[in-house]
Design a protein around this motif. Sequence first.
Motif: not given
Lengths: 203, 357
Positions: B15-20, B281-286, B327-331
Motif C-alpha cells: 500500500l505504501l509503494i502503491f500510494s507513493s 511492474l505489477i505495482m507501478s502499472i496498477s 518514467s514511473t516504470i523506469f524509476m
Amino acid sequence: MIQASHVSHFYGAEQVLFDLSFEIKNGEFLFLSGESGSGKSTLLSILSTLLKPSSGELFIEGESVLEIKNIDYFRQSKIGFVFQFHYLINYLNVYENIALAALEDKKQNINKILEELGILELSSRYPNEISGGQRQRVALARALVNEPKIIFADEPTGSLDSKNSKIVYSLLAQAVQKGTTVVVASHDMQIENYATQIIRLKD
Amino acid sequence: MTAIKALRKNPLKSLLIFSSITIAVMAIFLISSVSQGVIGMYSKMINSDGDIIVTQKGISDTFFSNVDIGLIQKINELKHVSSSYAMIVGASPVGHIPIAGIYGTTANHFEHYKLLRGVYPKEGEVILGENLAKQFSTSNINIGNKKFEISGVYSSEIGFEEGGLVMNISDAGVLFNRSASMLFVSSSSPNEIESIAKKISDLSSEIEVKTTQNFVKEYNQFKIIENSSLVISTLAFAMGLMGIASVMSMIVNSRKEEFGIMRALGKSRFFIIKNLFFETLIMSISAYIFALLLSLGILALLPHIEMLQWYVNGTLSLSTALYVLASTIFMALLGSLLPAWIASKTDPILLINQGCA
C-alpha cells in the motif's frame, strides 16, 4: 568429502577463525561445538558456501568452492541448510516453501517428505499458522527435498523444546544412515549422542 | 505468481509503494494537464475565428494591447479579406464574483457565442456565460463601477468564455480605456493569408500582425505558462520519482533476509531480480492506472468547481500519459532492482544477518 585448508575469517579487524584445517568424510555426523562467539556459525557458513572465508580454501568433493562455475545450482543440488530460526518465506505456504528450494525433478518428493516428517496436513498453511516445532520440521523438509549430499544445520534446536529437539536429531541421524553427511553447529550437548565426529572451537 | 503472493502477503508495504507512486503520478498529471488546459483554451479562443491577428507592437500580453479600431475599415478594403472583427479582452470584478473574463467585441462576432436565452447585447447590456449566469438571478449586474443590463445567456466550449461575459466593444473600451485589444481578420483565400498580413502590417507602424497559428506558437504568455508548468511539474515529478525510488529501495533493503534465504537455497540472482521485476511492474502499472483514473476524474470535475470559477480545464495529452508511464516504470525498477542487484552479490549469510539486524 569436505576439506578445509588454512581457513581464517575476519569481521572487520576482529578475527573469528584462526587457520583451521580439517576434513569431514562422507556419511559423517559432525558436531561443531563451542561457546558463543567461538565462530561455530561462521565456520558452518563457510563450509556450506554461504560465506567466503577471508583466507584459506574449501574443497567439496575435491573441487575448490571458488572454482565452482554455478554455485547456485551446486548449493541447490548438493547442500541442504537448516537455520536456527527456520527462515521460511512468510508469504509462501509450507508446500511452496519447500517447492521454492526443490529442483524440478525433485518436486515429486515433497509430499513424501512432508508425510515422513508428519506435517503433510500442514502443506497449505503459512509459516505464521504453525508452531515453532512444525516450522523447524518444514525447514528440515526443505533441506532434505533435493536429497543433498551434505546437510548443514545451525542451532537447529535452538528455538525448540526437548521433545521437538529429539525429533529433529533423529531425523538428521536418519539422513546420515542414508549416506548424507550432516554438520551441526550447536550449544546443545544432546547431539553428542548422535555425532560421529566432534570439533570443539575455543573462543 | 510468487510476485503477486509477495505483494499480497505484505499489504502495508504494498500500500505504501502503491500510494507513493499514485501521488507522484497524479502530481505530474494534474500540474501539466491544468497548464495544458489553460493554454489549450486560450489557443482555441484565438484560433476559433480569423486567420490573422493584429495586436499592438511590442506588447507581450494581449491584456495590455491597444490597437486602433479604425484600422478595421482599412483592413476590410483589402483584397481577399472576407471579414474582420475587433475584440477587447479584460478581467474585472463582476457583481460578487471577484474576477471574471470580459470580452468586448464588435457585433459581427456575437454569433460566435451561442445564445441559450435572450438576445445579443446592445450598448449598456451584456450576455453572460452559462456558468457565470448561474451566479446571478438579477436582471442587471455591476462591472467595475458601472451597471449593465443582462440581455441573455450564452454557451461556449471554452471554459474561459463560459465563466465570463460578452459586451459591445464600445462599452468594453470605456471599461478598459482602450480602442481594441486585438483585431481578427479572415481571408477568403488560404493562399493569400501571408500577403494580407503583410499589407495589414504596412497600414500602421504601431501594430504587429501574425497568422493566428504563428501567434499561438509564439505568444509569450503561453511560453511563460508552458515553461513554468514544465519546471513545476518536472520538479514535482522528480520529487515523486525520487520518492518512488527511495520507497522501493527501502522495501528491497527490508527484504535482504528473504533474498539471503533464497540465495542460501540455491536460487540465482536472476531468480530474485526477475521476481522483484514483476512485483515492481505489477505495482507501478496498477498505481499508474489508478492515478490516471483519479486524475481524469479530478480533471473532469475541475470545470464544475465553483471556487475555481469554472475556468480551469485540464487536458491530458497521450504523450504526457505515455511519458509519465515510462518514467514511473523506469524509476520504480531503478529503485528496486539496483539495490536488489547489489544485495544479491553479497554472501547469503551476510544478507540474512543484515536482514535480521
